[in-house]
Motif scaffolding. Sequence first.
Motif, PDB file in Angstrom:
ATOM      1  N   LEU A 109       0.864  -1.182   0.000  1.00  0.00           N
ATOM      2  CA  LEU A 109       0.000   0.000   0.000  1.00  0.00           C
ATOM      3  C   LEU A 109       0.895   1.224   0.000  1.00  0.00           C
ATOM      4  N   ILE A 110       0.615   2.155  -0.902  1.00  0.00           N
ATOM      5  CA  ILE A 110       1.363   3.405  -0.961  1.00  0.00           C
ATOM      6  C   ILE A 110       0.382   4.544  -0.731  1.00  0.00           C
ATOM      7  N   THR A 111       0.574   5.298   0.321  1.00  0.00           N
ATOM      8  CA  THR A 111      -0.243   6.495   0.511  1.00  0.00           C
ATOM      9  C   THR A 111       0.478   7.651  -0.183  1.00  0.00           C
ATOM     10  N   GLY A 112      -0.275   8.462  -0.917  1.00  0.00           N
ATOM     11  CA  GLY A 112       0.354   9.548  -1.668  1.00  0.00           C
ATOM     12  C   GLY A 112       1.035   9.057  -2.930  1.00  0.00           C
ATOM     13  N   GLY A 113       0.550   7.953  -3.504  1.00  0.00           N
ATOM     14  CA  GLY A 113       1.183   7.375  -4.685  1.00  0.00           C
ATOM     15  C   GLY A 113       0.896   8.094  -5.978  1.00  0.00           C
ATOM     16  N   SER A 114       0.102   9.175  -5.928  1.00  0.00           N
ATOM     17  CA  SER A 114      -0.086  10.021  -7.108  1.00  0.00           C
ATOM     18  C   SER A 114       0.825  11.238  -7.072  1.00  0.00           C
ATOM     19  N   GLY A 115       1.526  11.411  -5.950  1.00  0.00           N
ATOM     20  CA  GLY A 115       2.401  12.565  -5.789  1.00  0.00           C
ATOM     21  C   GLY A 115       3.752  12.356  -6.424  1.00  0.00           C
ATOM     22  N   PHE A 116       4.633  13.323  -6.217  1.00  0.00           N
ATOM     23  CA  PHE A 116       5.945  13.293  -6.864  1.00  0.00           C
ATOM     24  C   PHE A 116       6.749  12.069  -6.426  1.00  0.00           C
ATOM     25  N   PHE A 117       7.086  11.978  -5.142  1.00  0.00           N
ATOM     26  CA  PHE A 117       7.895  10.841  -4.723  1.00  0.00           C
ATOM     27  C   PHE A 117       7.089   9.556  -4.661  1.00  0.00           C
ATOM     28  N   GLY A 118       5.881   9.602  -4.117  1.00  0.00           N
ATOM     29  CA  GLY A 118       5.075   8.388  -4.036  1.00  0.00           C
ATOM     30  C   GLY A 118       4.852   7.754  -5.393  1.00  0.00           C
ATOM     31  N   GLY A 119       4.696   8.597  -6.426  1.00  0.00           N
ATOM     32  CA  GLY A 119       4.515   8.072  -7.776  1.00  0.00           C
ATOM     33  C   GLY A 119       5.758   7.360  -8.285  1.00  0.00           C
ATOM     34  N   LEU A 120       6.919   7.934  -8.012  1.00  0.00           N
ATOM     35  CA  LEU A 120       8.172   7.292  -8.434  1.00  0.00           C
ATOM     36  C   LEU A 120       8.372   5.949  -7.725  1.00  0.00           C
ATOM     37  N   LEU A 121       8.095   5.923  -6.432  1.00  0.00           N
ATOM     38  CA  LEU A 121       8.207   4.679  -5.666  1.00  0.00           C
ATOM     39  C   LEU A 121       7.228   3.637  -6.197  1.00  0.00           C
ATOM     40  N   LYS A 122       6.011   4.053  -6.440  1.00  0.00           N
ATOM     41  CA  LYS A 122       4.972   3.144  -6.954  1.00  0.00           C
ATOM     42  C   LYS A 122       5.404   2.532  -8.288  1.00  0.00           C
ATOM     43  N   ARG A 123       5.928   3.364  -9.188  1.00  0.00           N
ATOM     44  CA  ARG A 123       6.328   2.851 -10.499  1.00  0.00           C
ATOM     45  C   ARG A 123       7.518   1.890 -10.387  1.00  0.00           C
ATOM     46  N   ARG A 124       8.448   2.151  -9.454  1.00  0.00           N
ATOM     47  CA  ARG A 124       9.567   1.221  -9.265  1.00  0.00           C
ATOM     48  C   ARG A 124       9.038  -0.146  -8.798  1.00  0.00           C
ATOM     49  N   LEU A 125       8.098  -0.142  -7.854  1.00  0.00           N
ATOM     50  CA  LEU A 125       7.542  -1.399  -7.369  1.00  0.00           C
ATOM     51  C   LEU A 125       6.804  -2.140  -8.475  1.00  0.00           C
ATOM     52  N   LEU A 126       6.039  -1.420  -9.269  1.00  0.00           N
ATOM     53  CA  LEU A 126       5.311  -2.046 -10.372  1.00  0.00           C
ATOM     54  C   LEU A 126       6.276  -2.629 -11.403  1.00  0.00           C
ATOM     55  N   GLU A 127       7.354  -1.900 -11.685  1.00  0.00           N
ATOM     56  CA  GLU A 127       8.362  -2.407 -12.618  1.00  0.00           C
ATOM     57  C   GLU A 127       8.955  -3.719 -12.128  1.00  0.00           C
ATOM     58  N   ARG A 128       8.970  -3.897 -10.806  1.00  0.00           N
ATOM     59  CA  ARG A 128       9.526  -5.125 -10.228  1.00  0.00           C
ATOM     60  C   ARG A 128       8.424  -6.121  -9.852  1.00  0.00           C
ATOM     61  N   SER A 129       7.247  -5.924 -10.490  1.00  0.00           N
ATOM     62  CA  SER A 129       6.127  -6.876 -10.411  1.00  0.00           C
ATOM     63  C   SER A 129       5.525  -7.003  -9.028  1.00  0.00           C
ATOM     64  N   VAL A 130       5.572  -5.925  -8.245  1.00  0.00           N
ATOM     65  CA  VAL A 130       4.924  -5.914  -6.933  1.00  0.00           C
ATOM     66  C   VAL A 130       3.526  -5.310  -7.083  1.00  0.00           C
ATOM     67  N   PRO A 131       2.460  -6.043  -6.778  1.00  0.00           N
ATOM     68  CA  PRO A 131       1.116  -5.461  -6.812  1.00  0.00           C
ATOM     69  C   PRO A 131       1.018  -4.297  -5.820  1.00  0.00           C
ATOM     70  N   CYS A 132       0.422  -3.196  -6.257  1.00  0.00           N
ATOM     71  CA  CYS A 132       0.362  -1.979  -5.435  1.00  0.00           C
ATOM     72  C   CYS A 132      -1.051  -1.438  -5.373  1.00  0.00           C
ATOM     73  N   VAL A 133      -1.386  -0.903  -4.217  1.00  0.00           N
ATOM     74  CA  VAL A 133      -2.609  -0.116  -4.034  1.00  0.00           C
ATOM     75  C   VAL A 133      -2.189   1.293  -3.657  1.00  0.00           C
ATOM     76  N   ASN A 134      -2.725   2.272  -4.348  1.00  0.00           N
ATOM     77  CA  ASN A 134      -2.419   3.679  -4.099  1.00  0.00           C
ATOM     78  C   ASN A 134      -3.658   4.370  -3.571  1.00  0.00           C
ATOM     79  N   ILE A 135      -3.510   5.090  -2.468  1.00  0.00           N
ATOM     80  CA  ILE A 135      -4.580   5.972  -1.996  1.00  0.00           C
ATOM     81  C   ILE A 135      -4.044   7.387  -1.974  1.00  0.00           C
ATOM     82  N   ASP A 136      -4.772   8.299  -2.637  1.00  0.00           N
ATOM     83  CA  ASP A 136      -4.312   9.676  -2.763  1.00  0.00           C
ATOM     84  C   ASP A 136      -5.504  10.571  -3.045  1.00  0.00           C
ATOM     85  N   LEU A 137      -5.445  11.803  -2.553  1.00  0.00           N
ATOM     86  CA  LEU A 137      -6.475  12.792  -2.851  1.00  0.00           C
ATOM     87  C   LEU A 137      -6.480  13.161  -4.330  1.00  0.00           C
TER      88      LEU A 137
END
Length: 350
Positions: free
Chosen positions: A10-38
């Motif tokens: 779970l990534i909170t703030g995964g639509s933001g600048f850093f959260g988005g970069l972290l989310k994309r790295r995890l997805l690139e490495r085949s980790v299922p992710c859930v993002n919650i963001d305003l």
Amino acid sequence: MNCSLPNRALITGGSGFFGGLLKRRLLERSVPCVNIDLVKDDDVHPLLTTAQGDICDAALIKSIFAAHRFDAIFHCAALLAHDVKDKKRLWASNVHGAEFIAGAAAAHHVRKVVYISTNCLWGRGFNRPVTEDDPPAPVELYGRSKWEGEKIFQRHAADFQSVILRCPTIIDVGRMGLLAILFQFIEEGRRVWVVGPGDNRYQFIYAGDLIDACLAAAAYAGSATFNVGSDDVKSLREVYDSVIAKARTGARTASLPKQPTLFLMRVMHALKLSPLGPYHYKMIAEDFSFDTTRVKAELNWKPTLTNEQMLDRAYRYYRQHGAALALRDDVSAHRKPADMGIIRLLKWIS
């Protein structure tokens, strides 16, 4: 850096600048992710689920944890002081939001929470690198809210492991916010101002290096607090001069008198005419760096880019994409240019 990855994050703030970069790295490495963001999530991926909403929405949090089982949470979401006029809203998001996430992690037996904290826990510079053992002493709302967040996760030591990563300003391509003001001055060949001689050394962190620290923290056996930041920190004037030299726009650094400038900055902030607050006074005029000995030893982590290298990368991206990015208002604070306010007057005379 090689380390074991979470099965689902779970990534909170995964639509933001850093959260988005972290989310994309995890997805690139085949980790299922859930993002919650305003903020709306621009990314689409078969392993990504996005919930647009507030981390303080109890029903939303409940539904997310009912539908997914997480072994790691990366808590990146935070509202910034220069982007929020409602102080109660900032406190609710940064503090009560941390309480909601910690409570859900405890109730659903999440193994690890990684919390992105800040150097805003201190309101002044030190004459030495700051260690993890130095007691925080924040002087403004954002810093106080992040310190409260740290204490919330530490109180749950019996429920889950938490790793707190204290980091300075995060830099990478796509970073806008207040940096866009600096980049605009450079692009237009104006004078880039430092306060006093500009010999203060202020540490940044490259987003890619912080991502590496997050992944290592998620795999770390236990709870801890670590400082992260760049190595070989040069003076602010040297960093600016390095970026300016490569930009070849005719920009040049120039000095403002220190005490009168800091006085005016405080007055303009009090009058709500400037986006620069107490945290930025420290960055502009004082030394501040973290001692990163502990994270290098325990997480086998080290930074890869210096301040001038990461800032140059971010500036080159700004030159290519800044016009398009400036038109967006549906993104997080760090992904759009900050309002200049009274700084526009300084730009006119530069």
